[in-house]
Write an enzyme that holds these catalytic residues in place. Structure first.
Site, PDB file in Angstrom:
ATOM      1  N   ASP A 113     -29.685  -4.364  25.270  1.00  0.00           N
ATOM      2  CA  ASP A 113     -30.140  -5.501  26.077  1.00  0.00           C
ATOM      3  C   ASP A 113     -31.297  -6.236  25.395  1.00  0.00           C
ATOM      4  O   ASP A 113     -31.797  -5.795  24.349  1.00  0.00           O
ATOM      5  CB  ASP A 113     -30.532  -5.033  27.488  1.00  0.00           C
ATOM      6  CG  ASP A 113     -31.406  -3.789  27.442  1.00  0.00           C
ATOM      7  OD1 ASP A 113     -32.361  -3.787  26.641  1.00  0.00           O
ATOM      8  OD2 ASP A 113     -31.117  -2.798  28.159  1.00  0.00           O
ATOM      9  N   ASP A 133     -25.148 -17.682  19.455  1.00  0.00           N
ATOM     10  CA  ASP A 133     -23.718 -17.826  19.232  1.00  0.00           C
ATOM     11  C   ASP A 133     -23.233 -18.883  20.221  1.00  0.00           C
ATOM     12  O   ASP A 133     -23.655 -18.901  21.380  1.00  0.00           O
ATOM     13  CB  ASP A 133     -23.021 -16.485  19.509  1.00  0.00           C
ATOM     14  CG  ASP A 133     -21.958 -16.175  18.480  1.00  0.00           C
ATOM     15  OD1 ASP A 133     -21.094 -17.045  18.285  1.00  0.00           O
ATOM     16  OD2 ASP A 133     -21.982 -15.079  17.896  1.00  0.00           O
ATOM     17  N   ASP A 156     -18.661 -20.696  17.062  1.00  0.00           N
ATOM     18  CA  ASP A 156     -17.522 -19.772  16.966  1.00  0.00           C
ATOM     19  C   ASP A 156     -16.197 -20.519  16.833  1.00  0.00           C
ATOM     20  O   ASP A 156     -15.987 -21.549  17.489  1.00  0.00           O
ATOM     21  CB  ASP A 156     -17.525 -18.944  18.266  1.00  0.00           C
ATOM     22  CG  ASP A 156     -16.459 -17.882  18.317  1.00  0.00           C
ATOM     23  OD1 ASP A 156     -16.640 -16.852  17.648  1.00  0.00           O
ATOM     24  OD2 ASP A 156     -15.457 -18.069  19.024  1.00  0.00           O
ATOM     25  N   GLU A 183     -18.098 -21.298  12.082  1.00  0.00           N
ATOM     26  CA  GLU A 183     -17.075 -20.312  11.687  1.00  0.00           C
ATOM     27  C   GLU A 183     -15.802 -21.124  11.462  1.00  0.00           C
ATOM     28  O   GLU A 183     -15.116 -21.523  12.393  1.00  0.00           O
ATOM     29  CB  GLU A 183     -16.868 -19.253  12.775  1.00  0.00           C
ATOM     30  CG  GLU A 183     -16.014 -18.103  12.254  1.00  0.00           C
ATOM     31  CD  GLU A 183     -15.448 -17.217  13.359  1.00  0.00           C
ATOM     32  OE1 GLU A 183     -15.128 -16.068  13.065  1.00  0.00           O
ATOM     33  OE2 GLU A 183     -15.289 -17.674  14.497  1.00  0.00           O
ATOM     34  N   HIS A 211     -19.602  -8.613  13.039  1.00  0.00           N
ATOM     35  CA  HIS A 211     -19.043  -7.848  14.163  1.00  0.00           C
ATOM     36  C   HIS A 211     -17.515  -7.865  14.179  1.00  0.00           C
ATOM     37  O   HIS A 211     -16.911  -7.241  15.037  1.00  0.00           O
ATOM     38  CB  HIS A 211     -19.581  -8.424  15.472  1.00  0.00           C
ATOM     39  CG  HIS A 211     -19.111  -9.834  15.688  1.00  0.00           C
ATOM     40  ND1 HIS A 211     -19.525 -10.885  14.912  1.00  0.00           N
ATOM     41  CD2 HIS A 211     -18.224 -10.346  16.566  1.00  0.00           C
ATOM     42  CE1 HIS A 211     -18.915 -11.980  15.299  1.00  0.00           C
ATOM     43  NE2 HIS A 211     -18.119 -11.696  16.312  1.00  0.00           N
ATOM     44  N   ASP A 212     -16.905  -8.613  13.268  1.00  0.00           N
ATOM     45  CA  ASP A 212     -15.440  -8.706  13.228  1.00  0.00           C
ATOM     46  C   ASP A 212     -14.837  -7.911  12.081  1.00  0.00           C
ATOM     47  O   ASP A 212     -13.629  -7.980  11.842  1.00  0.00           O
ATOM     48  CB  ASP A 212     -15.010 -10.174  13.054  1.00  0.00           C
ATOM     49  CG  ASP A 212     -15.262 -10.995  14.298  1.00  0.00           C
ATOM     50  OD1 ASP A 212     -15.307 -10.409  15.400  1.00  0.00           O
ATOM     51  OD2 ASP A 212     -15.420 -12.223  14.176  1.00  0.00           O
TER      52      ASP A 212
HETATM   53  C1  GLC Z   1     -14.654 -15.426  16.578  1.00  0.00           C
HETATM   54  C2  GLC Z   1     -15.551 -14.247  16.885  1.00  0.00           C
HETATM   55  C3  GLC Z   1     -14.716 -13.111  17.365  1.00  0.00           C
HETATM   56  C4  GLC Z   1     -13.968 -13.523  18.595  1.00  0.00           C
HETATM   57  C5  GLC Z   1     -13.177 -14.827  18.360  1.00  0.00           C
HETATM   58  C6  GLC Z   1     -12.739 -15.433  19.655  1.00  0.00           C
HETATM   59  O1  GLC Z   1     -13.819 -15.195  15.509  1.00  0.00           O
HETATM   60  O2  GLC Z   1     -16.331 -13.920  15.770  1.00  0.00           O
HETATM   61  O3  GLC Z   1     -15.477 -11.949  17.638  1.00  0.00           O
HETATM   62  O4  GLC Z   1     -13.100 -12.516  18.997  1.00  0.00           O
HETATM   63  O5  GLC Z   1     -13.946 -15.804  17.716  1.00  0.00           O
HETATM   64  O6  GLC Z   1     -13.821 -15.977  20.344  1.00  0.00           O
END
Ligand code: GLC
Length: 561
Positions: free
Chosen positions: A29, A98, A199, A257, A322-323
């Site tokens: 958190d 994000d 994103d 991204e 994180h992906d």
């Molecule tokens: C981006 C994020 C990923 C998410 C996807 C859908 O690629 O990095 O974690 O699942 O978008 O929002």
């Protein structure tokens, strides 16, 4: 080239669920992060990117946002966020949020309203289509399998979801919706945010006639359409709209991204004159990805990026997020050469042109996890990937092994702070199992050890901060194609030339002949093994020299540091 704060920075990505739990509910958190700001400051990072902390049903762990202007109760309150932002700013660390606006959650109030009828104030906020021949409007596949369309009886229509059906795509053609997204970005900037990581942004515009996607159907009968959707003209207009709104606040960092068709298309997103993104987390063919990468391919990609300097482009540099699985497990060696190879990856990233991104735990060399059963995994991507393999005929055992290897949960295990229960992450039961290697790999132990991976990161971050050559210097690959595993390149700036070498393999190699006579490097990854030995490269050796070109005869000679 105009200089920006974010070029000289190092961005630390926090996955809040797994960073630090302050109230023993098993989920990290904001108060937990607040307790750790001195850790971040000590490491030397200059910006923090928070993966989503908004209210969310967590189908995709926060990448399904139910309210863009609020904090999920699990993570805290807006006041906690203000306190965290102030504490980071007080330490000279900027804050990046994000921003997930290709889609929202289906639990966002906009969607509830939009789905209720064809005539309501938000009717047009999502993408609705009539059935075609009594079924889905086209053959598009959602990224996690099955049709990208979901039927809603109240409207007698389907809505589009490129990701899960609980992540309906927002309709960017609706000007009112767009303006609201821009308003909310301003609201966050006024609250103190220094930038956004935007994103999955390449698909905002969709073709009005929704043609079938070309290509082969997957085992579920649908065709992935994402690559065909990327970068339509209006998508660029919508992204530019974000910049237009934020311009008046000065140098707000915009990280996209981005999926681009090729390098030329990528320029459109990141060339400063286009006013879209400051830098990109890129997906550009040929994708250097889990199954197709090699050290040389990675370096070739950097060289390709570098060729875009003429348009003033800049890059986000990362091996982890994180992906992805953990970088030391994916790209290097999490066994015998764990420590050396974790350092090598670090030295690679911090000597490339672009802004380094550090994903939590990478600075400790955290590794992949291996849970016993599919039920131990949480990630929607892992589970749907497993199911699609089984549907395609792979045995359950083999499908599990494959899904495990690429699982995003590898990177999402709790941060390993110390050797106490649950690695010091939580006094409750962690939402995702702690990697059992935390007694060996943890922050407390590594901060005490000057030769640890953590200490190496700290030195690298400081080195980059103090040396413009590592930030702005020209990049020249010098690799010998006969030695694919030995990467060699220089960064040159004014009178300085930095030479960097990595032995990206578990075998010893020789230093290329012309450099074999160099003495001790400025930084070596093999100090624990006795340091650099002239002309020789130990397994996963990494070394950095600062050189100068002798004025007399153009020979390369070394500056003593
Ligand atoms: C981006 C994020 C990923 C998410 C996807 C859908 O690629 O990095 O974690 O699942 O978008 O929002």
């Amino acid at each position: 080239m105009k200089k920006h704060w974010w070029q000289e920075g190092v961005v630390y990505q926090i996955y809040p669920r797994s960073f630090q739990d302050s109230n023993a509910d098993g989920v990290g958190d904001l108060r937990g992060i607040l307790d750790r700001v001195d850790y971040l400051s000590d490491l030397g990072v200059t910006a923090v990117w928070l993966s989503p902390v908004y209210p969310s049903p967590n189908v995709d762990n926060g990448y399904d946002v139910a309210d863009y202007q609020c904090i999920a109760p699990q993570f805290g309150t807006l006041q906690d966020w203000d306190a965290l932002c102030a504490a980071l700013h007080a330490r000279g660390i900027r804050v990046i949020m994000d921003w997930v606006v290709n889609h929202s959650s289906d639990e966002h109030p906009w969607f509830a309203e939009s789905a209720a009828s064809r005539e309501n104030a938000k009717a047009d906020y999502y993408i609705w289509r009539d059935p075609v021949n009594g079924g889905v409007p086209n053959n598009w596949r959602s990224c996690w399998g099955g049709s990208a369309w979901e039927y809603v009886p109240a409207r007698g229509q389907y809505y589009l979801h490129l990701f899960s059906k609980k992540q309906p795509d927002l309709n960017w053609a609706c000007a009112e919706m767009r303006e609201k997204i821009y308003d909310m970005m301003e609201w966050w900037v006024q609250r103190g945010v220094d930038g956004f990581r935007v994103d999955a942004i390449s698909y905002l515009d969709k073709p009005a006639d929704f043609p079938d996607a070309a290509g082969e159907a997957e085992s579920d009968g649908y065709v992935l359409c994402m690559n065909q959707l990327t970068g339509r003209e209006k998508t660029h207009v919508y992204i530019h709209g974000m910049q237009q709104r934020l311009k008046k606040y000065g140098d707000v960092l915009m990280i996209g991204e981005v999926v681009a068709r090729d390098q030329a298309h990528m320029r459109r997103y990141i060339a400063p004159q286009c006013e879209e993104f400051s830098m990109a987390i890129p997906f550009v063919p040929p994708i250097v990805e889990i199954n197709t990468w090699s050290p040389a391919a990675l370096l070739r990609r950097v060289a390709q990026d570098w060729s875009q300097t003429d348009c003033g482009a800049w890059w986000a540099r990362f091996l982890s997020n994180h992906d992805k699985p953990r970088q030391v497990s994916l790209y290097a060696n999490d066994g015998e050469y764990w420590e050396q190879s974790a350092k090598m990856l670090a030295a690679f990233l911090y000597t490339l042109p672009g802004t380094p991104f550090l994903y939590q735990g990478e600075e400790l060399g955290m590794t992949n996890v291996s849970y016993a059963a599919l039920e131990d995994y949480d990630d929607i991507d892992t589970k749907t990937f497993f199911e699609s393999l089984v549907l395609g005929g792979t045995s359950r055992q083999e499908a599990f092994a494959l899904a495990k290897k690429v699982s995003r949960d590898n990177a999402r295990t709790p941060m390993q702070w110390d050797e106490s229960p649950n690695a010091g992450f939580s006094a409750g039961t962690p939402w995702l199992g702690v990697n059992p290697n935390y007694r060996r790999i943890n922050a407390r132990a590594q901060r005490k050890d000057p030769l640890s991976v953590w200490s190496f990161y700290r030195r690298l971050i400081a080195l980059r901060k103090e040396n413009p050559a590592l930030i702005y210097g020209d990049f020249t690959p010098l690799c010998d194609p006969a030695q694919e595993d030995v990467l060699l390149y220089t960064r040159s700036f004014g009178q300085e030339t930095w030479l960097v070498v990595h032995n990206w393999s578990a075998l010893p190699h020789n230093m290329p002949e012309e450099f074999a006579g160099l003495g001790q490097p400025l930084l070596s990854g093999s100090e624990r093994q006795g340091g650099y030995t002239a002309g020789k490269l130990r397994p996963y050796e990494t070394a950095i020299w600062k050189l100068k070109i002798s004025q007399k005869n153009d020979e390369i000679s070394m500056i003593t540091a």
